[in-house]
Structures are given as structure tokens and as C-alpha cells.
Design an enzyme around this catalytic site. Structure first.
Site, PDB file in Angstrom:
ATOM      1  N   THR A  20       0.825  -1.212   0.000  1.00 21.42           N
ATOM      2  CA  THR A  20       0.000   0.000   0.000  1.00 21.42           C
ATOM      3  C   THR A  20       0.854   1.255   0.000  1.00 21.42           C
ATOM      4  OG1 THR A  20      -1.855  -1.099   1.046  1.00 21.42           O
ATOM      5  CG2 THR A  20      -1.711   1.252   1.419  1.00 21.42           C
ATOM      6  N   SER A  23       1.438  -7.722  -0.626  1.00 28.35           N
ATOM      7  CA  SER A  23       2.215  -8.674   0.192  1.00 28.35           C
ATOM      8  C   SER A  23       1.427  -9.908   0.619  1.00 28.35           C
ATOM      9  CB  SER A  23       2.849  -7.984   1.394  1.00 28.35           C
ATOM     10  OG  SER A  23       1.903  -7.770   2.409  1.00 28.35           O
ATOM     11  N   THR A  69       1.785  -4.194   4.268  1.00 30.08           N
ATOM     12  CA  THR A  69       1.673  -4.440   5.703  1.00 30.08           C
ATOM     13  C   THR A  69       1.112  -5.835   6.029  1.00 30.08           C
ATOM     14  OG1 THR A  69      -0.542  -3.475   5.837  1.00 30.08           O
ATOM     15  CG2 THR A  69       1.319  -1.994   6.221  1.00 30.08           C
ATOM     16  N   ASP A  70       0.452  -6.468   5.037  1.00 32.50           N
ATOM     17  CA  ASP A  70      -0.253  -7.722   5.360  1.00 32.50           C
ATOM     18  C   ASP A  70       0.678  -8.839   5.828  1.00 32.50           C
ATOM     19  OD1 ASP A  70      -2.621  -6.507   4.878  1.00 32.50           O
ATOM     20  OD2 ASP A  70      -3.046  -7.503   2.975  1.00 32.50           O
TER      21      ASP A  70
END
Ligand code: SIN
Length: 366
Positions: A46, A94, A127-128
Site C-alpha cells: 500500500t 504482500s 503491511t499484510d
């Protein structure tokens, strides 16, 4: 006479301005010598995301901008560090992270940090699965120079995007001499976290990252990292894992438990598809539903390592003789299932499933 004097004045003004230029070139040379040299590697996410409108924060395209493009939007970075290189290692959302990208990234980070002219590495990442990549690097990077993973919860195009500030702060941390020896770190929302303990705790907020039970390492305030904690578990230069010659990591899968579970079917399917290890994300302190037990015991007998972790966000899964001594299972200590998976993958590059006591020791050290 008048013309002669004004020529002299002009010539002396020219000499003064040349010498001013030389002095300012010298000052800026020595300023850039005193700044840290940072490599920025891009993986997507993101932080590199673009939406159709500035108001949109859901359903945008992650990994749309190159790392080079993101860095160019923050000219202030050049006043705090020399950006020696911007390199795209991958360009993914990710959620699609793979072992292959991890291995490529870890090898490249090791290469860069072995150079005297690189002081730290920043990795822009979704971030995942950021906590997983961070922990993998924490166990496989062979340097005490700072490595910082940074992401954003709002795309680059959003009103009040958090990415630019996060990236700026990540460069601050990577460029500080005070950041050495903390292992791999994650930075979002002005807070610095250890790769081992950080986890994503919220699906939308810029404050999504936290380190449940153990707290942040510190903050970034006014171009300075301020540290308050130091990781005590082994990492980076003290890690025994060497991926320099590894091309494929052992296959380890995660089985999740819940009331009314059919997790035994998942265990059997993972065994059938070649798992070398299984992480059981159990209830409470790593307990296992009676309907799943037999499939795990059989998997262990078939040479598959079984680790008990938990679906609970805090606390630890301690060694329990009913499971671990009786059946040769391993307890995950305070690692969540996705991080226990990484440690087991690396453990299986050195040991076999039957070496469960040795693998248990690793879970108490890393
Ligand atoms: C991703 O993980 O790549 C998308 C979500 C995010 O970065 O927050």
C-alpha cells in the site's frame, strides 16, 4: 578610468563568487560525507498504492508505484541521508509473498550490508505480511547494521497518506548510529518495533502495528530514533541460520482450530501434499481439539514436525508434557503461528522432525 575600475570590480566579484561556490561545494561535500548511505529496496504494498480518488482507501491498487517514484515524492529525505540506491526486488501485494522472494530479498540485503559504503537498508513492503518478512530477515541477515521494513495503511494517493512520513522516519532510523544491533525492525506511525514481536492488529488504522505483551522498541521524534527496549532473543549476527546456498525452504503449513473443527482433514491434506512441518494454531495455550489429535500424532510418526502455537494474540504456549513429552510436539513459546512457521522452516534446514528436542531449544532461543 571609470570603465577600468568597474572591470576590476566585476573581476573581483567574479573571484569572490567562485570562491564562495568552492566553499559551499566543500561544505555540501562534507555534509554528504557525514550523512549515512542508505539503500532502499522496494517490494510493493500500500505504501506504493494508488487509488482513483484521494478519498479512496479501500479497493485501490497496491504496488502501483516504483520505489524510485515513492522516494522522489519525499525530497526531504536527501537532507537526512544519501540514498545510494533504490532497487525494486518485487512489486506485489504482500498477501502474495513467497519463500522465493524472501530468499532473494535476504540474499540482496546481506550483499548490500557487506559493503562498507552502505550503512543501512530500508525495505518498502505491504503491511499484510510485513511481520513475516521482517522475522525471516531477522533470522537470516548477517549484519548488525539497521534493516527497517516500512509500509503504509493508506495508499500514496490518499488524503493524509501515512507512507511518506513512515518512509522518511524509516530512513532516519536506518541512518542512525544508535540503531545498530537491534535486529530487523518495523516502522509505522512513528513507532519502531522488533521483527520478532511485532504484529498487525488492525485492518485499517495507521496505528495497526503493535507488539502485544512486549511493547515497541521506541519512537522516532524530530529526526531521531529514541530507543527504550532491546530485543533479547537471538537475531541477525547471532543467528545460526544460513540461507546463502538455499534455493527452496522446507514446506510448512498452518492448521487453525475452532469449535466444531474439521482440522484433521486439513492436517491429512497438508501431509498428502508434502508438508515437512505443521503449525497448529490452537485454542488457549496451544490446546488441540480431540478430533485433530490423532491426525497430528500420525503426521509426527510419518516424520513431520508438529509445533503448537495459539490463535490467541498474547501470552505464550509453554512446554506441556501431555502434548510435547508424550507425542514429540514442540511448543511455539511466544511466536504467533505465522512466525512459528518461519522458525520451523529454518529449523528444518538444519534438523529433522525427529530432532524435536533440538528444535524446541530453537523456539526458546529465537
Ligand atoms: C499489502 O500488504 O501489500 C497490501 C496492504 C498494505 O500494504 O497495507
Amino acid at each position: 578610468m571609470k570603465i577600468f575600475i568597474s572591470k576590476i570590480l566585476l573581476a573581483s566579484a567574479f573571484i569572490v563568487s567562485i570562491s564562495n561556490f568552492a566553499i559551499s561545494a566543500e561544505i555540501s561535500d562534507s555534509a554528504s560525507q557525514s550523512k549515512a548511505n542508505i539503500a532502499i529496496l522496494g517490494v510493493g504494498g500500500t505504501i506504493a498504492g494508488q487509488a482513483q480518488s484521494a478519498a479512496q482507501v479501500v479497493g485501490y491498487k497496491a504496488a502501483a508505484l516504483s520505489v524510485d517514484d515513492i522516494v522522489k515524492t519525499i525530497p526531504e529525505i536527501s537532507s537526512i541521508a544519501n540514498i545510494s540506491l533504490c532497487e525494486q526486488i518485487a512489486q506485489i501485494d504482500s498477501k502474495d509473498m513467497t519463500d522465493f522472494i524472501w530468499l532473494t530479498l535476504a540474499k540482496r540485503v546481506n550483499q548490500l550490508l557487506s559493503q562498507d559504503d552502505i550503512d543501512g537498508v530500508v525495505i518498502t513492503h505491504g503491511t499484510d505480511t510485513m511481520e513475516e518478512t521482517a522475522y525471516f530477515l531477522n533470522l537470516t541477515v548477517k549484519s548488525d547494521k539497521p534493516v527497517i521494513l516500512v509500509g503504509a495503511m493508506r495508499p500514496n494517493s490518499a488524503i493524509s497518506a501515512d507512507g511518506p512520513r513512515n518512509l522518511y522516519n524509516a530512513v532516519v532510523v536506518a541512518g542512525s548510529k544508535n540503531s545498530k544491533g537491534y535486529g530487523v525492525m518495523v516502522l509505522l506511525n512513528d513507532r519502531i518495533f522488533s521483527a520478532r514481536t511485532v504484529t498487525k492488529t488492525n485492518t485499517i488504522l495507521p496505528s495497526a502495528f503493535n507488539s502485544i505483551d512486549f511493547g515497541a522498541l521506541g519512537y522516532v521524534v524530530e529526526n531521531e530514533p529514541k530507543f527504550y527496549n532491546k530485543p533479547v532473543r537471538l537475531h541477525t549476527v547471532d543467528s545460526e541460520f544460513d540461507i546463502s546456498k538455499i534455493k527452496i525452504l522446507p514446506k510448512v503449513d498452518i492448521v487453525y482450530s475452532y469449535a466444531g473443527t474439521h482440522s484433521d482433514e486439513a492436517v491429512k491434506a497438508f501431509v498428502k501434499f508434502g508438508a515437512k512441518g505443521i503449525i497448529h494454531a490452537g485454542t488457549g495455550d496451544g490446546s488441540i481439539h480431540k478430533s485433530t489429535m490423532l491426525s497430528l500424532i500420525e503426521a509426527k510418526r510419518a516424520g513431520i514436525a508438529i509445533v503448537r502455537s495459539t490463535r490467541v494474540a498474547g501470552g505464550i504456549v509453554a512446554k506441556d508434557k501431555n502434548y510435547d513429552d508424550n507425542f514429540g510436539f514442540i511448543s511455539a513459546d511466544s511466536l504467533n503461528p505465522q512466525k512459528a512457521k518461519i522458525l520451523l522452516q529454518l529449523a528444518l534446514t538444519k534438523y529433522q522432525a525427529k530432532d524435536n528436542k533440538k528444535i524446541q531449544e530453537l523456539f526458546e532461543k529465537y
